[in-house]
Design an enzyme around this catalytic site. Sequence first.
Site, mmCIF file in Angstrom:
data_model
loop_
_atom_site.group_PDB
_atom_site.id
_atom_site.type_symbol
_atom_site.label_atom_id
_atom_site.label_comp_id
_atom_site.label_asym_id
_atom_site.label_seq_id
_atom_site.Cartn_x
_atom_site.Cartn_y
_atom_site.Cartn_z
ATOM 1 N N LYS A 1 8.091 -3.567 -16.666
ATOM 2 C CA LYS A 1 9.234 -4.079 -15.890
ATOM 3 C C LYS A 1 9.531 -5.541 -16.218
ATOM 4 C CE LYS A 1 7.497 -3.207 -11.730
ATOM 5 N NZ LYS A 1 6.199 -2.543 -11.981
ATOM 6 N N ARG B 1 9.356 -1.509 -3.154
ATOM 7 C CA ARG B 1 8.121 -0.772 -3.420
ATOM 8 C C ARG B 1 7.810 0.228 -2.317
ATOM 9 N NH1 ARG B 1 5.778 -4.957 -6.999
ATOM 10 N NH2 ARG B 1 3.876 -4.193 -7.937
ATOM 11 N N ARG C 1 -3.873 -6.704 -20.510
ATOM 12 C CA ARG C 1 -3.172 -7.855 -19.919
ATOM 13 C C ARG C 1 -4.155 -8.745 -19.154
ATOM 14 N NH1 ARG C 1 1.851 -6.728 -15.997
ATOM 15 N NH2 ARG C 1 0.254 -6.517 -14.401
ATOM 16 N N ARG D 1 -4.931 -12.497 -15.350
ATOM 17 C CA ARG D 1 -4.392 -12.197 -14.031
ATOM 18 C C ARG D 1 -5.454 -11.507 -13.190
ATOM 19 N NH1 ARG D 1 1.365 -9.168 -12.951
ATOM 20 N NH2 ARG D 1 0.324 -8.150 -11.227
ATOM 21 N N ARG E 1 -4.123 -0.239 -7.247
ATOM 22 C CA ARG E 1 -2.667 -0.449 -7.361
ATOM 23 C C ARG E 1 -1.967 0.827 -7.806
ATOM 24 N NH1 ARG E 1 -3.085 -4.987 -11.381
ATOM 25 N NH2 ARG E 1 -0.813 -5.040 -11.478
HETATM 26 P P1 AMP Z 1 3.627 -7.256 -9.541
HETATM 27 O O1 AMP Z 1 3.581 -8.547 -10.280
HETATM 28 O O2 AMP Z 1 5.021 -6.768 -9.304
HETATM 29 O O3 AMP Z 1 2.756 -6.195 -10.153
HETATM 30 O O4 AMP Z 1 3.023 -7.552 -8.081
HETATM 31 C C1 AMP Z 1 1.687 -7.983 -7.906
HETATM 32 C C2 AMP Z 1 1.257 -7.756 -6.472
HETATM 33 O O5 AMP Z 1 2.126 -8.483 -5.583
HETATM 34 C C3 AMP Z 1 1.328 -6.320 -5.980
HETATM 35 O O6 AMP Z 1 0.159 -5.585 -6.326
HETATM 36 C C4 AMP Z 1 1.477 -6.521 -4.473
HETATM 37 O O7 AMP Z 1 0.240 -6.862 -3.880
HETATM 38 C C5 AMP Z 1 2.376 -7.741 -4.398
HETATM 39 N N1 AMP Z 1 3.810 -7.373 -4.359
HETATM 40 C C6 AMP Z 1 4.761 -7.646 -5.308
HETATM 41 N N2 AMP Z 1 5.954 -7.158 -4.953
HETATM 42 C C7 AMP Z 1 5.767 -6.551 -3.750
HETATM 43 C C8 AMP Z 1 6.633 -5.844 -2.862
HETATM 44 N N3 AMP Z 1 7.924 -5.617 -3.150
HETATM 45 N N4 AMP Z 1 6.093 -5.374 -1.708
HETATM 46 C C9 AMP Z 1 4.795 -5.568 -1.393
HETATM 47 N N5 AMP Z 1 3.935 -6.222 -2.191
HETATM 48 C C10 AMP Z 1 4.402 -6.712 -3.361
#
Ligand code: AMP
Length: 189
Positions: free
Chosen positions: A14, A89, A128, A134, A145
């Site tokens: 993404k 999400r 990654r 990260r 996740r």
């Molecule tokens: P990402 O970088 O999009 O993979 O997000 C990393 C982490 O941030 C996720 O595993 C969630 O813990 C949190 N997170 C990001 N976006 C959301 C969202 N829309 N709703 C809830 N938690 C989020």
Amino acid sequence: MLNVVIFGAPGSGKGTQSERIVAKYGLNHISTGDVLRAEIKNGTELGKTAKGYIDQGQLIPDELMIDILASVFDSFGESKGVIFDGFPRTIAQAEALKKMLSERGQEVSVMLDLDVPEDELMTRLIKRGQDSGRADDNEETIKKRLQVYHSQTAPLIDWYKNEKKYRHIKGLGTMEGIFADICDAIESV
Ligand code: AMP
């Protein structure tokens, strides 16, 4: 305005594809994961709350995310459109996004589902984690996740099909090939 939801499991590409979409179509980009990581880095109260959830591979509560999203969206002012990366999400977030956009005379133009097989997601995320460090890209948190994705996020596929916004994108292959399919989907709306 062109409002694109880029959707997919963790590791589906993404973020990478969003950067290309931004460059080509001149959209503003909201990555909720990036917003949260910036808050953590800056040591804010929100960052402290978010870190607890992120480190456990869990989602941040909907009310908090919805408030964050609306304030970032409104900070853009005049815009050609927005790409939503990592949001929604949950079904509650999708409903809130629909409401927020309609209150502003807008709607989601298209939802792009970057579909990548589970074994490939795992390989990419572990790599990654090694490359970027990260913290949530370790095997245990990745597994959580992916579980959270299947139970809370994947139901959005049917939700957006019902809204007639859904486009399937095969997320395997070259970055250029995937981007070409994304452009076709965007230009078809
Ligand atoms: P990402 O970088 O999009 O993979 O997000 C990393 C982490 O941030 C996720 O595993 C969630 O813990 C949190 N997170 C990001 N976006 C959301 C969202 N829309 N709703 C809830 N938690 C989020």
